[in-house]
Design an enzyme around this catalytic site. Sequence first.
Site, PDB file in Angstrom:
ATOM      1  N   ASP A 136      79.873   2.053  46.225  1.00  0.00           N
ATOM      2  CA  ASP A 136      81.071   1.384  46.737  1.00  0.00           C
ATOM      3  C   ASP A 136      81.037   1.354  48.272  1.00  0.00           C
ATOM      4  O   ASP A 136      81.888   0.729  48.909  1.00  0.00           O
ATOM      5  CB  ASP A 136      82.367   2.014  46.200  1.00  0.00           C
ATOM      6  CG  ASP A 136      82.609   3.419  46.705  1.00  0.00           C
ATOM      7  OD1 ASP A 136      81.685   4.031  47.294  1.00  0.00           O
ATOM      8  OD2 ASP A 136      83.735   3.919  46.505  1.00  0.00           O
ATOM      9  N   SER A 137      80.011   1.997  48.860  1.00  0.00           N
ATOM     10  CA  SER A 137      79.759   1.839  50.293  1.00  0.00           C
ATOM     11  C   SER A 137      79.506   0.375  50.647  1.00  0.00           C
ATOM     12  O   SER A 137      79.526   0.006  51.816  1.00  0.00           O
ATOM     13  CB  SER A 137      78.558   2.693  50.719  1.00  0.00           C
ATOM     14  OG  SER A 137      77.440   2.417  49.904  1.00  0.00           O
ATOM     15  N   LYS A 196      78.303   6.559  38.610  1.00  0.00           N
ATOM     16  CA  LYS A 196      78.656   7.695  39.457  1.00  0.00           C
ATOM     17  C   LYS A 196      80.148   7.655  39.688  1.00  0.00           C
ATOM     18  O   LYS A 196      80.726   6.566  39.805  1.00  0.00           O
ATOM     19  CB  LYS A 196      77.915   7.636  40.804  1.00  0.00           C
ATOM     20  CG  LYS A 196      78.314   8.789  41.738  1.00  0.00           C
ATOM     21  CD  LYS A 196      77.494   8.833  43.017  1.00  0.00           C
ATOM     22  CE  LYS A 196      77.962   7.884  44.091  1.00  0.00           C
ATOM     23  NZ  LYS A 196      79.363   8.093  44.516  1.00  0.00           N
ATOM     24  N   GLU A 204      83.347   9.717  42.029  1.00  0.00           N
ATOM     25  CA  GLU A 204      83.748  10.758  42.977  1.00  0.00           C
ATOM     26  C   GLU A 204      84.530  11.789  42.182  1.00  0.00           C
ATOM     27  O   GLU A 204      85.572  11.490  41.603  1.00  0.00           O
ATOM     28  CB  GLU A 204      84.555  10.154  44.122  1.00  0.00           C
ATOM     29  CG  GLU A 204      83.689   9.294  45.021  1.00  0.00           C
ATOM     30  CD  GLU A 204      84.364   8.875  46.327  1.00  0.00           C
ATOM     31  OE1 GLU A 204      85.472   9.378  46.634  1.00  0.00           O
ATOM     32  OE2 GLU A 204      83.778   8.049  47.036  1.00  0.00           O
ATOM     33  N   GLU A 262      77.842  15.353  49.413  1.00  0.00           N
ATOM     34  CA  GLU A 262      77.962  14.571  50.648  1.00  0.00           C
ATOM     35  C   GLU A 262      78.628  15.392  51.753  1.00  0.00           C
ATOM     36  O   GLU A 262      79.730  15.929  51.556  1.00  0.00           O
ATOM     37  CB  GLU A 262      78.756  13.279  50.372  1.00  0.00           C
ATOM     38  CG  GLU A 262      78.926  12.422  51.637  1.00  0.00           C
ATOM     39  CD  GLU A 262      79.388  10.997  51.384  1.00  0.00           C
ATOM     40  OE1 GLU A 262      79.506  10.607  50.206  1.00  0.00           O
ATOM     41  OE2 GLU A 262      79.642  10.278  52.373  1.00  0.00           O
TER      42      GLU A 262
HETATM   43  O1  KIV Z   1      78.705   4.553  47.918  1.00  0.00           O
HETATM   44  C1  KIV Z   1      77.717   5.200  48.313  1.00  0.00           C
HETATM   45  O2  KIV Z   1      76.797   4.691  48.970  1.00  0.00           O
HETATM   46  C2  KIV Z   1      77.659   6.623  47.972  1.00  0.00           C
HETATM   47  C3  KIV Z   1      76.521   7.421  48.509  1.00  0.00           C
HETATM   48  C4  KIV Z   1      76.693   7.685  49.958  1.00  0.00           C
HETATM   49  C5  KIV Z   1      76.310   8.677  47.742  1.00  0.00           C
HETATM   50  O3  KIV Z   1      78.519   7.095  47.290  1.00  0.00           O
HETATM   51 NA    NA Z   2      80.325   5.813  46.928  1.00  0.00          NA
END
Ligand code: KIV
Ligand code: NA
Length: 268
Positions: A40-41, A109, A111, A178
Site C-alpha cells: 500500500d506504499s 500481508k 498490518e 519495520e
Molecule cells: O507497503 C509497503 O511497501 C510495506 C513494506 C514497507 C513492508 O508495507
Molecule cells: Na504497507
Amino acid sequence: MPTVADIRAADETITMLTAYDAPTAELVEGAGIDVILVGDSMGNAVLGHDSTLPVTVEEVASRTAAVSRVTDEALVVADMPFLSFGVDEADSIENAGRMIKQAGADAIKLESGPHTVSLTERLVELGIPVMAHLGLTPQRVNQLGGYGRQGTTKDTAMEIADLARAHEEAGAFSLVLEHVPANLAAQVTDELSIPTIGIGAGSDCDGQVLVITDVIGLGEWSPPFSKQFGDVRSEISSAVSAYKEAVEGGEFPAEEHSETVEEVKDVY
Ligand code: KIV
Ligand code: NA
C-alpha cells in the site's frame, strides 16, 4: 518458484521488494528477488498521496493483477489497505479473498496488532497465507503522530515481541518488522521459527524489504533507513528532455519513424 512453504523454511537471506506495475515486476523477478510485495506504499510511491490511508482494495487488486500476470517465479504478496481488514471478519475475508481469487496473489500481508491475531488464524484456516507486519505500521500514522521508530522502550518492545509470537502461533508464514531497533529485531528473529523480513530493522532479520521507488531512485525523498541503489529519476528526466528537444528541433520523427503510402495521396 518460492511458495509460502519455501519462504517459511528458507535457509538463505530472503529478498523482497515492492512493485506496482507489470514492467517493474518483470525486472524485479528477472533479478531473482524472492518476494514481490504489492504494498500500500503505492499510495505515496506512485499514486500521489501523502500517506497510505487513501489506498483502496480496488487499487491494490488492480496492481496485484498486473504484477501476477507477468510473474511466475516470485511469490506475490498483496498488501491489505487501511480498514479493508479488522473491522468486520466477513468483509476482511472477502477483501483478502479477492486478492487471491481475482488478483492472483499468492498471499496477503496485513498490518498486525492485537486485533489481527484471530483474523490471521481464520484466514490461514481458509487457505489464505498471511504475512504479518509489526513495528512501524504506517496505517496508524494518525495514532502514532508520525513515522518514528517503534519498540524503543522496554514495554513497547515487549508488546512487539509478544505480538510476533502470537502471530506466529496464529499461522503467519513470515513477519515484516519495520523501523524497530536492530537489537529488538534480532531477538524476535531468534525467538520465532518463521522468517522475519526487516525494513529499518537492522541486518539480523532473515530477509530484507525495501520500496522499489527508493531502490531505483525514482522518488524525490526516501527514508533514512532506505537506500537508493540507482538514479532512475535522472534517466527519465534526460530521456524526456531529449524527446522534447528532438520534437521541437524537427529531428523526431525521422524518416525511419514515418511511412508514406502511395494509395492514400490526394484524399482532398
Ligand atoms: O507497503 C509497503 O511497501 C510495506 C513494506 C514497507 C513492508 O508495507
Ligand atoms: Na504497507
